[in-house]
Design a protein around this motif. Structure first.
Motif, short mmCIF file in Angstrom:
data_model
loop_
_atom_site.label_atom_id
_atom_site.label_comp_id
_atom_site.label_asym_id
_atom_site.label_seq_id
_atom_site.Cartn_x
_atom_site.Cartn_y
_atom_site.Cartn_z
N LEU A 6 -28.38 6.39 -2.89
CA LEU A 6 -29.18 5.17 -2.79
C LEU A 6 -29.40 4.87 -1.33
N GLU A 7 -30.59 4.35 -1.02
CA GLU A 7 -30.90 4.05 0.38
C GLU A 7 -31.76 2.80 0.47
N LEU A 8 -31.34 1.88 1.33
CA LEU A 8 -32.12 0.67 1.62
C LEU A 8 -32.61 0.75 3.05
N GLU A 9 -33.89 0.41 3.26
CA GLU A 9 -34.45 0.47 4.61
C GLU A 9 -35.29 -0.77 4.88
N ASN A 10 -35.02 -1.41 6.04
CA ASN A 10 -35.81 -2.55 6.53
C ASN A 10 -35.94 -3.66 5.48
N ILE A 11 -34.83 -3.96 4.82
CA ILE A 11 -34.84 -4.94 3.74
C ILE A 11 -34.77 -6.37 4.26
N GLN A 22 -30.65 -9.30 5.25
CA GLN A 22 -31.48 -8.61 6.24
C GLN A 22 -30.77 -7.29 6.57
N ILE A 23 -31.32 -6.18 6.09
CA ILE A 23 -30.64 -4.89 6.18
C ILE A 23 -31.56 -3.85 6.83
N PRO A 24 -31.29 -3.45 8.08
CA PRO A 24 -32.10 -2.39 8.70
C PRO A 24 -31.99 -1.08 7.92
N ARG A 25 -30.75 -0.66 7.61
CA ARG A 25 -30.54 0.54 6.78
C ARG A 25 -29.14 0.51 6.19
N ILE A 36 -17.51 -4.41 -1.79
CA ILE A 36 -18.34 -5.44 -1.14
C ILE A 36 -17.57 -6.75 -1.11
N VAL A 37 -17.41 -7.34 0.08
CA VAL A 37 -16.71 -8.61 0.22
C VAL A 37 -17.59 -9.61 0.97
N GLY A 38 -17.28 -10.88 0.81
CA GLY A 38 -18.03 -11.93 1.48
C GLY A 38 -17.74 -13.25 0.78
N LYS A 39 -18.10 -14.34 1.41
CA LYS A 39 -17.84 -15.66 0.84
C LYS A 39 -18.72 -15.88 -0.38
N ASN A 40 -18.31 -16.86 -1.23
CA ASN A 40 -19.15 -17.23 -2.37
C ASN A 40 -20.53 -17.62 -1.86
N GLY A 41 -21.56 -17.03 -2.48
CA GLY A 41 -22.93 -17.34 -2.07
C GLY A 41 -23.44 -16.49 -0.93
N ALA A 42 -22.62 -15.57 -0.43
CA ALA A 42 -23.05 -14.72 0.70
C ALA A 42 -24.09 -13.70 0.27
N GLY A 43 -24.10 -13.33 -1.01
CA GLY A 43 -25.09 -12.36 -1.49
C GLY A 43 -24.50 -11.08 -2.04
N LYS A 44 -23.22 -11.10 -2.45
CA LYS A 44 -22.57 -9.88 -2.95
C LYS A 44 -23.24 -9.37 -4.23
N SER A 45 -23.34 -10.25 -5.23
CA SER A 45 -23.98 -9.86 -6.50
C SER A 45 -25.46 -9.57 -6.29
N THR A 46 -26.07 -10.30 -5.36
CA THR A 46 -27.49 -10.07 -5.07
C THR A 46 -27.71 -8.67 -4.52
N LEU A 47 -26.83 -8.24 -3.61
CA LEU A 47 -26.93 -6.89 -3.06
C LEU A 47 -26.76 -5.84 -4.15
N LEU A 48 -25.82 -6.08 -5.06
CA LEU A 48 -25.61 -5.13 -6.16
C LEU A 48 -26.85 -5.04 -7.05
N ASP A 171 -23.64 -14.05 6.80
CA ASP A 171 -24.88 -14.58 7.38
C ASP A 171 -26.06 -13.64 7.16
N GLY A 172 -26.12 -12.98 6.01
CA GLY A 172 -27.25 -12.14 5.65
C GLY A 172 -27.17 -10.70 6.12
N PHE A 173 -26.19 -10.40 6.98
CA PHE A 173 -26.06 -9.04 7.52
C PHE A 173 -24.87 -8.32 6.87
N VAL A 174 -24.98 -7.01 6.77
CA VAL A 174 -23.92 -6.19 6.18
C VAL A 174 -23.28 -5.35 7.28
N THR A 175 -21.96 -5.47 7.42
CA THR A 175 -21.20 -4.67 8.39
C THR A 175 -20.28 -3.73 7.62
N GLU A 176 -20.28 -2.46 8.01
CA GLU A 176 -19.45 -1.47 7.31
C GLU A 176 -18.15 -1.22 8.06
N TYR A 177 -17.05 -1.21 7.30
CA TYR A 177 -15.72 -0.91 7.84
C TYR A 177 -15.15 0.28 7.07
#
Length: 488
Positions: A6-11, A22-25, A36-48, A171-177
């Protein structure tokens, strides 16, 4: 090299004029195991759902190169063929779905999910209603799963066991660890320490520059004073006086310019704010709520039935004052029924007459009166407003959130508000039934801090392994119709 599934670009994805993601890639590879982690309402289920194609972005595009199956915690299971062995492992009864508990419905959906192989799995909060046995089944099934896994979960134990990457949404951005949840926490702590070091370096350098500027200005003032004293004595040599005065004035201005230049350097330093740190929270018991019974809640030969089925048979127990008591047991063993028996002071219960019990029940909150979150709390607490705001902030209510009408809160917001109300309220005993369900990891950690700072007695039911390990003073388990002490 593992292929991209799966690939997301310039979302870019917005909701009600608010940029949600807001996801560059971003890419999911063949054997990725992503949490996937984040606060309630951050967009976890939305990203899925975005990865599943259920939601279309405002900008950008998603490419899918493998087949994925999607598991939604809120969907209702339907009757269809399930692997017989899996059904047995999960102890799924042959009762009609309409009569299934939340845990039984989750078990059935998991059995359906694992009955067929899929190249990729997108799984949203699968363990919310599962007991420890059900969670272990879920972990076992996925430990040797041969495919791509993307998992939204608030269960830190499950994330530690199953994932090798963390996607943090903030804050709308996804950081990978890289690593599991514990590795992620270690990296976040390292980031916090580095941030603290940068802040201290910034403060030290700014202090040094401002001190240097101040010293320059003091030197300029001394030149001015010296210039004034000299001018009085130099009345005999007029030409020489003019030369000396001009020289002094020039020196003074040069020093002032140097001071201002240093001040500008201090102002131009890149500001580094101090990292936010969670302060301990104490909930001091009001004198009027003090109890002196060593065991304010006791059961004497308690028997509890559900229809024709006996859940507890002549079991006795004593819950100590000021302790956090955790009650465990399999789905359907009678944990919630026991809590209700305690609350209603059923047959066999001996409860201190000074006990004032606050109750948290899953999804049981309705607000009859229109009022803001802050007004709601102030009416139900004797603590100062600053303390109320601090506790609300710990549960992710801040700024304009405090002005929200309680009647318009989402289910997750209502849960968080009621938990705040219980700890800030006029109670000395709290009964909490699965309080971590539907909370994000950060709010669960805030709840842990609340419990550690609470002076009253707490009885709680939870299947969250990490949570109960961190907060429990005493653990009981319902086993063979008895309430048995496992840890004290």
């Amino acid at each position: 090299m593992e292929k991209v599934c799966l690939e997301l670009e310039n979302i870019e994805l917005s909701f009600l004029d608010r940029l949600v993601l807001q996801i560059p890639r971003l890419a999911v590879h063949q054997f990725d195991r992503i949490g996937i982690v984040g606060k309630n309402g951050a967009g976890k289920s939305t990203l899925l759902k975005l990865l599943n194609g259920q939601i279309k972005p405002d900008k950008g595009h998603m490419k899918q190169y493998a087949s994925f199956e999607y598991f939604d915690q809120l969907s209702i299971p339907v009757e269809k063929d399930v692997d017989f062995e899996l059904r047995g492992k999960l102890s799924i009864s042959k009762t009609e779905i309409d009569y299934f508990s939340g845990g039984e419905k989750t078990r059935l959906k998991l059995a359906q999910l694992f009955s067929t192989y899929h190249e990729g799995l997108l799984i949203d909060e699968p363990t919310t209603h599962l007991d420890e046995e059900g969670k272990q089944f879920f972990i076992d099934e996925l430990t040797y799963y041969y495919g791509a896994l993307v998992l939204v979960s608030h269960d830190r134990y499950v994330l530690d066991k199953l994932v090798t990457k963390i996607w943090e949404i903030d804050d709308g951005f996804v950081t990978e660890y890289t690593g599991n949840y514990s590795d992620y926490i270690s990296q976040k702590e390292l980031e916090r320490k580095q941030h603290q070091e940068q802040h201290e370096k910034y403060v030290k350098e700014k202090t040094r520059l401002l001190k240097a500027a101040d010293e320059k200005m003091k030197k300029a003032d001394k030149i001015t004073q010296a210039n004034g004293q000299m001018s009085k004595k130099e009345t005999k040599a007029k030409a020489n006086k003019m030369f000396m005065t001009k020289s002094k004035d020039t020196g003074q201005k040069a020093v002032q310019r140097a001071a201002k230049a240093i001040e500008q350097r201090a102002e131009q330093l890149k500001k580094v704010e101090a990292p936010k740190s969670e302060q301990p929270i104490r909930f001091h018991q009001q004198p009027a709520l003090s109890m002196h019974n060593k065991y304010p809640i006791m059961g004497e030969r308690v028997t509890i039935k559900a229809g024709e089925r006996t859940l507890l048979h002549e079991t006795s127990f004593q819950f100590s004052l000021g302790q956090i008591i955790v009650i465990k047991g399999r789905n359907g063993s009678g944990k919630t029924t026991l809590l209700q028996h305690i609350i209603k002071q059923g047959e066999g219960m001996v409860i201190s007459p000074k006990a004032v019990i606050g109750v948290y029940e899953q999804m049981a909150y309705q607000f009859s009166k229109s009022e803001t979150i802050l007004e709601y709390m102030k009416q139900r607490s004797d603590y100062e407003e600053s303390k109320i705001r601090s506790v609300l902030h710990s549960m992710n209510f801040s700024g304009n959130d405090l002005k929200k009408d309680v009647q318009h809160l989402s289910g997750g917001e209502a849960i968080r508000l009621e938990l705040c109300q219980l700890f800030l309220g006029r109670y000395n005993v709290l009964v909490l039934d699965e309080p971590t369900n539907f909370l994000d990891v950060y709010c669960i950690e805030a709840l842990e801090r609340f419990l550690k700072g609470y002076e009253g007695t707490v009885i709680l039911v939870s299947h969250d392994h990490v949570f109960t390990d961190r907060v429990a003073d005493c653990v009981y388990e319902i086993d063979d119709q008895q309430l048995v002490c496992k840890k004290s």
